[in-house]
Enzyme design. Structure first.
Site, short mmCIF file in Angstrom:
data_model
loop_
_atom_site.label_atom_id
_atom_site.label_comp_id
_atom_site.label_asym_id
_atom_site.label_seq_id
_atom_site.Cartn_x
_atom_site.Cartn_y
_atom_site.Cartn_z
N GLU A 8 36.76 43.00 40.43
CA GLU A 8 37.36 42.12 41.44
C GLU A 8 38.86 42.17 41.20
O GLU A 8 39.36 41.67 40.19
CB GLU A 8 36.81 40.70 41.32
CG GLU A 8 37.17 39.79 42.48
CD GLU A 8 38.36 38.92 42.16
OE1 GLU A 8 39.48 39.27 42.64
OE2 GLU A 8 38.21 37.92 41.46
N CYS A 10 43.80 34.97 43.17
CA CYS A 10 43.44 36.27 43.74
C CYS A 10 43.07 36.14 45.21
O CYS A 10 43.06 37.13 45.94
CB CYS A 10 42.28 36.88 42.96
SG CYS A 10 40.82 35.84 42.85
#
Length: 701
Positions: free
Chosen positions: A276, A313
């Site tokens: 990720e 993020c």
């Protein structure tokens, strides 16, 4: 997000001071606290610049860490899903009682208490959520039967099911600096629930928080020995010791993730690697946005810039605005940002804290300069004096001001679509039509999340169809959902947290999907009896047992899987249809109108489906008081053939599965859930209805 290992660039004198004064975090491995003495890296306070702690792992025995996990930690695979889930719930409660310790440590990372809440209580909440999900959705077994019987022969004596079993290896979790608690807990929750031990490697910045939480989890004693270990420092050659039963998950920069994913040992043994990575997430204001919608859009962009100082993020990096509305959006966003007070979160009135480190501040500044090659900086950045930062030693601190850029020619730009400044930075861009917008969004080459901010009555199907393939999640925001929306940047345990392409292709969360990621799916072929034996759940066609004693007179512990009751018969009459129609209010023509029914698909009147279910219950229920406490629910109901006036029905009731329930109240009678397979057949032995019912049944122990 930072690289796998990070260090601040400081003077030699400061480094010497740090080594002399800062504590060294221990690694929590093979049942002990191991403190390294070599190759130490120093972490500094994000506000004051003082040395806080050091990390190092050079002398750790990597092989021993993995052996300890696979031998000691493998005990968790022998636990049932409910045992694992209950342990996770106890861990969550234990951490929640100690949360103030973590808030105190979080001050060194420069975030406000509100920002720390996301990491600390958001992370603990993820444990609660996963524990509840597994206890609610999965049976109390060590492995998961994923689907129903798949017949592979004409006579039904050969078929298959898919079974998920815990992998016999270890899961290595490599985390980013921005959420040292939540980022770790979101990974270990599904891993431990899958029955797989974990090795956690936190980023250097924030490792103190991860260490404190892992230490507390180990001290709690709720997890088996060896099921969780922590490496503070580098992982060195850990990958070389992994086997095909192991998995690796990574959160961090795309460049580091790509290097790790290309590791020859991982490729040689097909070891799953899930990444990720940083991505340029988007927010989209729809073309005909009204004044209220514009405010919603500006508020969402503002929140993602200032929460955690933009170090998320999922934060919005590209904000797409209809060309005629660009000036309006720009002005409203800047006005809101002028009210932001940047400084030490411990001081009164501060609304935004610092980045995690001075190194991170320099990295964001460098990225902003690259972005400025495509766009104009209209507010903030280290190049302007728009924002006054309230700190005594700005050169030692990691503060960076909220920064807005505007790119008027986004179709000709490159950097803004591929570079993420991991801080409070956003670029506004105009678009002129749907085709252009879809192309601009896609130029991000894969993102974790996009928000579409619309008027409540806007139709966005075409836009959604074009951008959904590029995103792990799409957040639709309007006046109707705004009051309760969790927002653009909030990953939730039940939903996918990950994204395609540049975002890494991983799915860290996603409810049961994440649990299944750490298990091996195997197609098991055999007879119905074999499937019943290995899955601990009765399979149609398997052996049945009959007894003179009605199964509803038996306690949970007395019942056997495969125990069956064949009921008396009942003939359906016209009176039944009339009475049920009057009682229920269901006067649908196929049941009540003789002429219309004759012209219908059925050719004559048919019984209500729910009358069949009710009549079936009347046939199999044992009326007197007994061990059965209540009907708990019904699953998988299908009406297979119509039942007409004059047809005779009979029920086959079979004990399919048993799951003991945890007693929350000591005064409560011990009980469990029994799943019964129900088959209703007519006088020709044709199946007319099939379903499962769930009953709460007292236990005799």
């Amino acid at each position: 997000m930072l690289e796998l290992d990070n260090s601040n660039s400081t003077t030699d004198q400061a480094d010497q001071y740090a080594k002399a004064s800062a504590k060294t975090l221990s690694s929590l491995v093979y049942g002990q606290e191991y403190v390294s003495q070599q190759d130490l890296r120093t972490v500094y306070h994000a506000i004051t610049g003082e040395a806080v702690y050091q990390v190092g792992s050079q002398e750790i025995d990597i092989q021993e860490i993995i052996n300890y996990a696979k031998h000691k930690g493998s005990v968790i695979a022998s636990w049932t899903f409910h045992q694992r889930a209950n342990a996770l719930k106890q861990v969550a409660q234990y951490l929640l009682e100690r949360k103030e310790e973590y808030y105190e440590l979080a001050k060194a990372t420069g975030c406000t208490r509100k920002d720390a809440w996301i990491d600390i209580e958001g992370g603990i909440g993820t444990l609660f959520a996963y524990s509840s999900l597994v206890r609610r959705e999965l049976s109390d077994e060590t492995a998961l039967v994923e689907d129903a019987w798949i017949p592979l022969s004409k006579q039904g004596t050969f078929g298959a099911k898919h079974i998920l079993s815990p992998k016999t290896g270890v899961a290595v979790h490599i985390d980013a600096f921005n959420f040292p608690i939540w980022g770790m807990l979101e990974k270990i929750a599904p891993t431990l629930l899958a029955g797989v031990p974990c090795i956690v490697k936190p980023a250097t910045e924030g490792a103190e928080l991860t260490h404190a939480v892992v230490k507390a989890i180990l001290d709690s004693g709720f997890l088996p020995e060896g099921s969780l270990q922590l490496i503070c420092g580098q992982i060195y050659d850990l990958f070389d010791y992994l086997t095909p039963q192991d998995t690796v998950t990574f959160t961090g920069s795309a460049s580091t993730g790509q290097k790790l994913r290309a590791h020859p040992h991982l490729n040689a043994y097909s070891i799953p690697f899930t990444m990720e990575a940083d991505s340029v997430n988007s927010a989209i204001l729809t073309e005909h946005a009204n004044d209220e919608t514009i405010d919603l859009f500006v508020r969402e962009v503002f929140r993602e810039m200032t929460t955690k100082a933009g170090q998320k993020c999922t934060a919005i990096r590209r904000a797409f605005v209809p060309a005629p509305l660009l000036d309006v959006v720009q002005n409203r966003l800047v006005e809101k940002l002028k009210k932001v007070v940047v400084g030490n979160p411990s001081d009164e009135g501060i609304t935004m804290g610092a980045l995690a480190s001075v190194k991170q501040k320099h990295d964001v500044a460098a990225k902003v300069e690259l972005l400025s090659q495509d766009a104009e900086i209209i507010y903030g950045s280290h190049l302007r004096q728009d924002v006054k930062i309230q700190t005594q030693h700005p050169e030692k601190s990691a503060f960076y001001p909220p920064t807005v850029l505007v790119c008027t020619q986004p179709s000709q730009a490159e950097n803004i679509h591929r570079i993420e400044a991991f801080g409070p930075v956003v670029t506004l861009m105009p678009y002129h039509n749907l085709a252009e917008l879809a192309d601009l969004v896609a130029r991000g080459e894969g993102s974790l999340v996009a928000s579409i901010v619309r008027n409540t009555d806007d139709h966005i199907e075409n836009l959604l169809a074009k951008i959904a393939p590029w995103h792990g999640r799409v957040h639709i925001l309007d006046a109707e959902s705004a009051k309760e929306s969790t927002g653009h940047g909030s990953p939730l345990p039940y939903l996918i947290h990950g994204g395609p392409g540049r975002a890494g292709g991983g799915e860290e969360l996603g409810g049961l999907r994440a649990v299944k990621h750490y298990m091996q799916r195997t197609a098991i072929q055999g007879s119905p009896n074999a499937m019943t034996q290995v899955g601990h759940s009765w399979t149609a066609g398997a052996q049945v047992f009959e007894d003179r004693v009605h199964p509803f007179k038996k306690s949970f512990d007395e019942l056997r899987i495969g125990e069956r009751l064949l009921t008396a018969r009942r003939t359906v009459t016209e009176t039944d249809l009339v009475n049920f129609g009057c009682l229920s209010g269901d006067h649908f023509y196929a049941h009540m109108d003789k002429i219309a029914a004759a012209e219908s698909f059925f050719g004559e009147r048919v019984a209500h489906g729910y009358f069949i279910v009710s009549a079936a219950a009347g046939l199999f229920v044992d009326a007197p008081a007994g061990p059965v406490i209540a009907n708990y629910g019904m699953d998988n109901l299908r009406f297979v053939e119509p039942v007409k006036i004059g047809d005779t029905i009979q029920v086959e009731l079979t004990c399919k599965q048993k799951t003991p329930k945890l007693q929350r109240d000591p005064e409560q009678k011990a009980h469990g859930v029994v799943v019964w397979d129900i088959k209703v057949k007519n006088q020709r032995h044709e199946l007319v209805a099939t379903y499962d019912i769930l009953t709460l049944v007292e236990r005799s122990i």
